[in-house]
Design a protein around this motif. Sequence first.
Motif, PDB file in Angstrom:
ATOM      1  N   GLY A 164      37.807  49.315  35.200  1.00  0.00           N
ATOM      2  CA  GLY A 164      38.145  48.025  34.591  1.00  0.00           C
ATOM      3  C   GLY A 164      39.004  47.153  35.487  1.00  0.00           C
ATOM      4  N   HIS A 165      39.646  47.770  36.483  1.00  0.00           N
ATOM      5  CA  HIS A 165      40.555  46.993  37.331  1.00  0.00           C
ATOM      6  C   HIS A 165      40.030  46.844  38.756  1.00  0.00           C
ATOM      7  N   CYS A 175      44.651  39.446  34.651  1.00  0.00           N
ATOM      8  CA  CYS A 175      44.314  40.653  33.904  1.00  0.00           C
ATOM      9  C   CYS A 175      45.589  41.251  33.312  1.00  0.00           C
ATOM     10  N   CYS A 177      46.694  44.049  33.696  1.00  0.00           N
ATOM     11  CA  CYS A 177      47.340  44.952  34.663  1.00  0.00           C
ATOM     12  C   CYS A 177      48.260  44.192  35.600  1.00  0.00           C
ATOM     13  N   CYS A 182      39.924  41.057  37.681  1.00  0.00           N
ATOM     14  CA  CYS A 182      39.436  42.415  37.394  1.00  0.00           C
ATOM     15  C   CYS A 182      38.217  42.352  36.465  1.00  0.00           C
TER      16      CYS A 182
END
Length: 324
Positions: A164-165, A175, A177, A182
């Motif tokens: 996902g990143h 994102c 994160c 991402c």
Amino acid sequence: MPDQCVAGIDIGGTKIALAVADLEGRVLEKTRFPARTGERGPHAIIEEALAEIERMLGKTGAHLAAAGIGCGGPLDRKAGLILSPPNLPGWDEFPVVRIVEERLGVPALLDNDANAAALGEHRHGAGRGYKHLVYITQSTGIGGGVIVRGELVHGVYDGAGEVGHMTVLPDGPECGCGGRGCLEALCSGTALARRARARLAAGEASSLSSLSPNEVTGRAVAEAARAGDPVASRVWDEMIHYLAVGVGNLFNILAPEAVVIGGGVSEAGEQLFGPLRERVRARVRMLPPERINILQASLGGDSALHGAVILGQAARERRLEQTS
Ligand SMILES: [Zn+2]
């Protein structure tokens, strides 16, 4: 009736899913309950889960041999700690493995829920029979698990599999994160909804305009796109473009036998998988198109629960090795 069994615990931000299975992983009993994380802390939630497992054990009459736990990361797998995942406020350094082991009197193993879902689909779902597999959960966020030669790849600091990143649009949208562009920031259900809302706010004409902003969910975007709405179709199409970039990268790096996609967005079925396969096949030039195998997960919302049971089986096998 089996005389021994294992338990699986899948801890999510909204619900806790539980299963008791025989030693081959066949589920004998399962249940789920709302986590209600806003109202109570981890101890109360785990206590309810353990009481439910004991109730199910009573019904099966089997003796519990081990337990497996899947939970959103970050976590310290070896120390058995849950480390304040964003969807579980208040779960800071929560020693879930120690608590489960002490309370149930059996060995337990912990892994993140996307890795657990990868295990579940690999052994019992769409990924059965493959040795090299990438699993992606495309839901409110995007997680993943990488299986090579039948084993999960954990990497340094258990950081592997965070598909996902991976960057799919340099300097793209922010994102959760802290990074930008991402896969999760462009292709999650949350991102679908956000991108549709932005177009509506800019005044583009759409059937979604009749909904309140809260009702413009990833699912609503998928449905409106299926019905031919121009805004929803554009947003859906962009999502598939970026997903094809990410999935294409996975094929180029790992050449897995299959990429399996689960989670709420994947429930759109061929609306997602048809154009996705076509675009990934067009992007990836180093593999023959017929080797680009992209499959819908087949265990529904239970992929991670099946994986938690597999972690329980592994905990039992590890204990047997230690005592032999
Ligand atoms: Zn990210």
